[in-house]
Write an enzyme that holds these catalytic residues in place. Structure first.
Site, short mmCIF file in Angstrom:
data_model
loop_
_atom_site.label_atom_id
_atom_site.label_comp_id
_atom_site.label_asym_id
_atom_site.label_seq_id
_atom_site.Cartn_x
_atom_site.Cartn_y
_atom_site.Cartn_z
N ASP A 299 0.83 -1.12 0.19
CA ASP A 299 0.32 0.20 -0.30
C ASP A 299 0.91 1.41 0.17
O ASP A 299 1.66 1.12 0.05
CB ASP A 299 -0.83 0.20 1.22
CG ASP A 299 -2.17 0.47 0.90
OD1 ASP A 299 -2.48 1.60 -0.15
OD2 ASP A 299 -3.22 0.32 1.11
N TYR A 300 0.22 2.12 -0.32
CA TYR A 300 0.76 3.80 -0.14
C TYR A 300 1.80 3.89 0.94
O TYR A 300 1.92 4.09 1.65
CB TYR A 300 0.04 4.92 -0.09
CG TYR A 300 0.64 6.30 -1.14
CD1 TYR A 300 0.36 6.17 -1.94
CD2 TYR A 300 1.38 7.24 -0.20
CE1 TYR A 300 0.21 7.25 -2.66
CE2 TYR A 300 1.40 7.96 0.03
CZ TYR A 300 1.45 8.49 -2.14
OH TYR A 300 2.02 9.90 -2.45
#
Length: 760
Positions: A299-300
């Site tokens: 994820d980011y």
């Protein structure tokens, strides 16, 4: 050294320098189209390509920087064109547009040493430019065919915009509505979540992933992200293996079985191990136990966040842990590309771990057909993008999906449907003409000007025959009541009142968590004041989570849950309000009476002291009933349905288990045609471990004319009756099972059968 080439250089648009696949391979392997499912051809191609790659180029394939216009985290940085030329970028986050992606792809395949095409990833969560209802709303339809079609439309549009890869579907089970991301999933139930996860994966990826109108699906967030403590996004998930396997893993397994080629690791830790470093769950369970061979993306900044998690002291440590766990692509952190080359060369990171991740990235590009034609998703003139964006057919699909997503919670006195002969209609509330509220959150490519608001829909449907008196009444999240007087004047002048209340879209989705589930601001007070006028009042809710609206119950006769319904939401709401469409949706989540009941869900355990209002020392509350405001599966219609008790085909079943059929007769007892979602639940009455009071094991949408009856049949198999026993083995235990059939999880209509132990 020549670049890796298109194995079909004769194809139009002359993409990569002319080096044939057969010449590339060191062994004498016949060329094959990358669109074929023959994995031996894929392996040969990828082996030969990897043999030519440097350490830096390999780690570049694992690097995913932010692209143009993206900022979904604390730090946004754009990957440069020079990095593409150096082979330091394998994919982009948040870059779209047929012309732009073609330009960047041309740099990758013509100006980098090996000519490896880029992947363009984008958040296509509930539609692309044609925005559909938020996923929680779509899930209310209990219609996997319609949900799959919504994902198919999204894929057609997104691929025309140059996108190869979507970060959807979100398949996290969520039982805490304080958590903002409940809006992005299918709700509280793993069975419904699994069915819809598979539908969305198949919709995005189509029948052939290499077709130019598909996108690679990403099941996210692996795993237990929805178990965040206190409903606070990114928080820990301290759960047992039993809970993990029974509740949170099934939708991911369904996505795997449906062919999902990508997954995203979750921000949370599970039992003390951050998921971006959780080798046991990614490598051992997902890849070895389940046999999944797809691509795991962080994820980011998820790799970087291993440092604040406290399990990594340096970026290199974070990258080493994530890569070892099986996280293939580093989204935004750029740790793999910047901090791991030296570690690999020094032997601190095994080359085989790098190679395993690089192989999975290249496999994805191969399966998408990008080595065959890197420009299959884009165009220099943007003609396909324009032709396939926001088409009438796409808007019609969005309207149909929204119609099926609207849940009728209350309809006392049959206030709904409204009559088209109304002379005057008051339209009150802060969301009556709110375009953003139609789109909801995570409508990344959506545009407000595309959205039809409820006020737009009412005007279009009623024309000049009905006078609309519009009053805002109050802002969404304000204590200002100065607009009440105008709202009350409007109500008193009208034959009927429709109020549009709820949340701002920015109150839902990532990082948007709430400690209150009440209507924000003074909207509840506004609704009660308008209801006190005695006029027929309908409240339409626009929101991204279950709300505690018990104060409206019994005072507002009609309540319609519309969620954030998409670009055609205004038309769909009007269709239902005036009876052109009979509502058929059901709640995919439980609505609590107040936030103090959270977490609340239908598939709870009985405990040793089940709730009984007549006895003090049982599992209940002092101040409110222990039951929900509205149960899972609840949803009314403009007609009524009668259920007969379910009937089982076999009173007794032997192990090994034979299929069991359960039939239930349903009759439309009203005056209108309608669709009922017939639901089947199962309980294991006595087991070696405690079991839920009931679990959803089937549902069917059944259309019935007035007076029509139909017998609906469900088939139960091993998985429908199985549990994890004391040794965590998946088994069906001998004993009695109770089946329940009805229109919600509250149904008490039941039948029983017995599973007998094998005879010795």
């Amino acid at each position: 050294m020549p670049r890796i080439a298109n194995p079909h250089p004769a194809r139009r648009r002359g993409v990569i320098a002319p080096l044939m696949l057969a010449a590339l391979l060191s062994a004498n392997v016949a060329a094959a189209s990358p669109s074929t499912p023959d994995r031996s051809a894929e392996k040969a191609f990828v082996d030969a390509l990897m043999a030519r790659m440097t350490v830096e180029e390999k780690l570049g394939q694992l690097n995913q920087p932010s692209g143009v216009g993206n900022n979904t985290g604390p730090a946004a940085m754009a990957g440069s064109e020079d990095q593409i030329r150096k082979g330091a970028i394998g994919s982009y986050l948040g870059t779209q547009g047929a012309v732009l992606t073609c330009r960047l792809q041309r740099i990758a395949v013509k100006e980098s040493r090996l000519g490896i095409p880029l992947l363009f990833g984008y958040d296509v969560i509930h539609g692309h430019r044609t925005v559909f209802p938020v996923p929680l709303g779509e899930s209310s339809s209990f219609d996997p065919v319609e949900v799959r079609n919504a994902a198919r439309v999204a894929a057609v549009e997104a691929s025309a915009h140059g996108i190869h890869w979507t970060y959807a579907p979100m398949v996290d089970i969520a039982r805490d509505p304080r958590w903002g991301r409940v809006v992005e999933g299918a709700g509280e139930d793993p069975y419904l979540g699994s069915v819809l996860a598979a539908a969305r994966v198949r919709g995005f990826q189509g029948d052939d992933l290499a077709a130019p109108d598909t996108v690679m699906a990403t099941a996210k967030h692996f795993v237990a992200y929805g178990a965040a403590e206190a409903g606070r996004d990114y928080n820990v998930a301290d759960i047992s293996e039993r809970t993990l396997r029974e509740l949170y893993l099934p939708p991911f397994k369904a996505a795997v079985d449906a062919g999902a080629q990508s997954m995203m690791a979750s921000f949370n830790d599970v039992a003390g191990v951050p998921m971006h470093a959780h080798r046991a769950l990614i490598e051992d369970l997902l890849r070895k136990e389940w046999g999944w061979d797809g691509l795991m993306v962080s994820d980011y900044t998820g790799v970087m966040e291993l440092m604040p998690h406290g399990v990594a002291a340096t970026p290199e440590d974070a990258g080493r842990l994530a890569l070892r766990a099986g996280v293939d692509v580093d989204m935004v952190s750029q740790i793999y590309v910047n901090d791991l080359p030296a570690a690999v060369k020094a032997g601190r990171v095994p080359m085989e771990q790098v190679d395993a991740s690089v192989r999975r990235v290249l496999n994805a590009k191969y399966r998408l057909g990008l080595f065959d034609d890197p420009f299959r998703y884009c165009s220099d003139d943007g003609a396909r993008e324009r032709a396939l964006t926001l088409t009438p057919a796409h808007r019609e699909a969005a309207r149909r999906m929204a119609q099926k997503s609207l849940v009728l919670l209350e309809n006392e006195g049959n206030v709904l449907p409204l009559s088209r002969s109304l002379r005057t209609l008051a339209v009150i509330g802060p969301l009556a003409d709110h375009q953003r509220a139609m789109l909801g959150n995570w409508a990344v490519a959506g545009r407000e000007e595309d959205a039809v608001t409820p006020l737009d829909g009412l005007k279009a449907a009623l024309g000049d025959g009905t006078r609309l008196i519009v009053a805002k009444g109050a802002d969404i999240d304000s204590t200002d009541t100065s607009g009440f007087d105008a709202a009350l004047r409007a109500a008193k002048q009208a034959d009927a009142v429709v109020m549009f209340l709820g949340e701002h879209p920015d109150m839902s989705a990532e990082a948007n968590n709430r400690t209150s589930l009440d209507l924000p601001g003074v909207q509840q007070e506004l609704a009660l004041a308008v209801a006190a006028t005695g006029k027929p009042v309908v409240v339409v809710l626009l929101n991204g989570r279950p709300l505690s609206i018990g104060a409206l119950q019994g005072r507002v006769p009609a309540i319609l849950e519309a969620w954030f319904p998409g670009v055609e939401g205004g038309h769909a709401i009007t269709d239902v309000l005036f009876g052109d469409v009979n509502p058929s949706a059901k709640l995919p989540v439980t609505f609590p009476r107040n936030v103090g009941q959270v977490p609340i869900y239908y598939a709870h355990k009985n405990t040793g002291r089940p709730p009984r209002e007549s006895e003090k020392y049982t599992s209940k509350y002092l101040d409110v009933p222990w039951t929900p405001l509205y149960p899972f599966g609840h949803g009314l219609s403009y007609t009524t349905f009668r259920y007969d008790a379910p009937v089982v085909q076999h009173a007794k079943l032997d192990l090994p288990l034979q299929p069991q059929q359960v039939s239930v007769r349903v009759t439309n007892t009203g005056a209108r045609a309608g669709v009922e979602v017939v639901q089947l639940y199962v309980r294991d009455d006595v087991a070696s471990v405690t079991r839920p009071v009931k679990q959803l094991r089937g549902f069917q949408r059944v259309a019935l004319a007035p007076g029509e009856s139909r017998t609906v049949t469900f088939t139960l198999g091993f998985e429908d009756l199985a549990l994890y026993d004391l040794d965590m083995k998946r088994v069906v235990e001998p004993g009695t099972f109770t089946v329940f059939a009805g229109g919600s999880s509250d149904t008490v209509l039941q039948a029983q059968f017995e599973v007998e132990a094998p005879r010795r």
